[in-house]
Design an enzyme around this catalytic site. Sequence first.
Site, mmCIF file in Angstrom:
data_model
loop_
_atom_site.group_PDB
_atom_site.id
_atom_site.type_symbol
_atom_site.label_atom_id
_atom_site.label_comp_id
_atom_site.label_asym_id
_atom_site.label_seq_id
_atom_site.Cartn_x
_atom_site.Cartn_y
_atom_site.Cartn_z
ATOM 1 C CD GLU A 294 68.814 68.070 39.244
ATOM 2 O OE1 GLU A 294 69.989 68.346 38.942
ATOM 3 O OE2 GLU A 294 68.393 66.918 39.425
ATOM 4 C CG HIS A 295 62.311 70.361 41.143
ATOM 5 N ND1 HIS A 295 61.880 71.394 41.942
ATOM 6 C CD2 HIS A 295 61.595 70.468 40.005
ATOM 7 C CE1 HIS A 295 60.957 72.097 41.307
ATOM 8 N NE2 HIS A 295 60.769 71.558 40.126
ATOM 9 C CB THR A 296 68.467 67.843 43.298
ATOM 10 O OG1 THR A 296 69.142 66.688 43.792
ATOM 11 C CG2 THR A 296 69.430 69.023 43.311
#
Length: 405
Positions: free
Chosen positions: A189-191
Site C-alpha cells: 500500500e501507499h502508506t
Amino acid sequence: MSVNTDRSYKMKLRDVENAFKYRRIPYPKRSVELIALLAISCTFFLFMHTNKLNSRLKEMEVKLQPSEFSALGLTGNHISGHDAGKHDDINTLHGTYQYLKSTGQLHTLTPYKLNNTAKAEMDRIFFTRCAKVGSESLIQFMEYLQHVNDFDVDHTGLKQPAKRQLLPRGQARKARYIYDQPAGTAYIEHTSWIDFNHFNMPKPIYINLVRDPVERVISWYYYVRNSYRNAIFYRKNPTAEIQPAAWFKKNYNDCVRSGDPECQYIPMTVKDVVGNFKRQTLFFCGHHEDCLPFDSPLAVQIAKRRVEEEYAVVGTWEETNITLTVLEHYIPRYFARATTIYPIFAEKLKNRNRNNRKPKVDEDVKAMVRRNFTNEYEFYHFCKQRLYKQYIALKRSQLEQVYLS
Ligand SMILES: *[C@@H]1O[C@H](CO)[C@@H](O)[C@H](O)[C@H]1NC(C)=O
Ligand SMILES: *[C@@H]1O[C@H](CO)[C@@H](O)[C@H](O)[C@H]1NC(C)=O
Ligand SMILES: *[C@@H]1O[C@H](CO)[C@@H](O)[C@H](O)[C@H]1NC(C)=O
C-alpha cells in the site's frame, strides 16, 4: 499514575511511617500486608516510569543526531551525489565498493549484519510502497513470482486511497489486518511505516523502493495529466471539476520557471498547495507529525533509522538487477530465484507499453528543483549506499575480480 493518586499514596506512606515512628504501637498483621503492598506498587510505579523515560530518551537520541547517520558512516555533507566528483561518485556500486575498501570496512562486511529479515516476527511482507518509484513493475513481478515461491500478493492495500497520515487507531487497524492474513502474505500500500510492536503485534518484513527525488516529482507531474488516469478518475468522480485544457498542456519547465505554486517545493512546509507525494521519506519515517515538514532534517534522520533498523530491503528500480539480487538473497522466502525468473517475465512484459507522457525536462530546471530537496537526496543516497553494501556483502569476491581486471 496521576498526580493526585501519587500524592495520596505518598500521604498514606507517610501515615504508616508515622504510625510506626511515633506511636510505637505493636504492628498489627494488616499493616505488614499494607507495607508489602505499598512496596510492590512503589516498585511497579518506578518501573513504569523508567520504561517511559527510556522511550523518551530513545526519541531524544534520534533528535540529537542531526547528520551523523549514514550507510557508510559518513556525514551527509560528504555523500550528497551532486557534490561528489563524476568519475569517483560514491553513490555508485563501484564508488561504494572503493570507499568500503579504502576505509578497511570491506573485509568485515557480512550479509548477516545487514539482514533485517531475521528480525521479522511473522511471515508477512509489508511493502510501504512509495508513489512514483516504479513499484508497479515490482508488484507485477511479485504477482508472477508468488506462484513459484508460494506466497500471496494481497490486493486490498492496492485499492486504498492514499492517506498522508493515519491516527494511531488507523495504524492499529492496518497492522491488525496484516497480522490476520495467512502466513506468506505480501501486503502492499501507499502508506507509511507502522510500528507493529507498539500495537502489540509481531513485526512483518518491511520492504520498499526509492527513486531519484526530482525524477519522482516530475513523474508525478505528468502522471496526473495522463489521459488514462484521468479517464478513470472522472469515471469514479463524475462530479469533480474537470481541469482546463491549459492545465493539461502545461509543461514542467514553464511551471518551475514561472514560479507556479504547483511546482514550488518549499522546505519545512507541512501544508501542500496540491498533493504530490514529494516527501519520499514519509513512507519510511511513519505517521508522527515530525515526519510531515517537507525536506526536514529530522524527518530524514528518523527515516534513515527506520531503514537501517527495520527494512529488510529498500531497493531501487534504477538498479533492477542489484535490487532483485538483494531481494533474492535477503528475503528468499518470497524472492528466491528472482534473478533467474525476471528475464522471462520482462520479455513477456515488453510489449505492454506504458502510456506515460514524459517530455524532456531541462537540466537547469532540475537543478533548481534539486536545491529544495537536499535532505530528501541525502535519504535517497543513503538507501542506495545501503543497497550496494548489501549487494557487496553477497558478491565481494566476484566484484574483487571485476574491479581488479
Ligand atoms: C537473511 O535472513 C533470512 C531469515 O532468517 C534468511 O532466510 C536469509 O537466508 C538471510 N539472508 C542472508 C543473505 O543472510
Ligand atoms: C525553493 O525554496 C525557496 C524557499 O526556500 C523558494 O523561494 C523557491 O521558490 C523554491 N523553489 C522551487 C523550485 O521550489
Ligand atoms: C541485468 O541482468 C540481465 C540478466 O542477467 C543482463 O542481461 C543485463 O545486462 C543486466 N543489466 C545490467 C544493467 O547490468
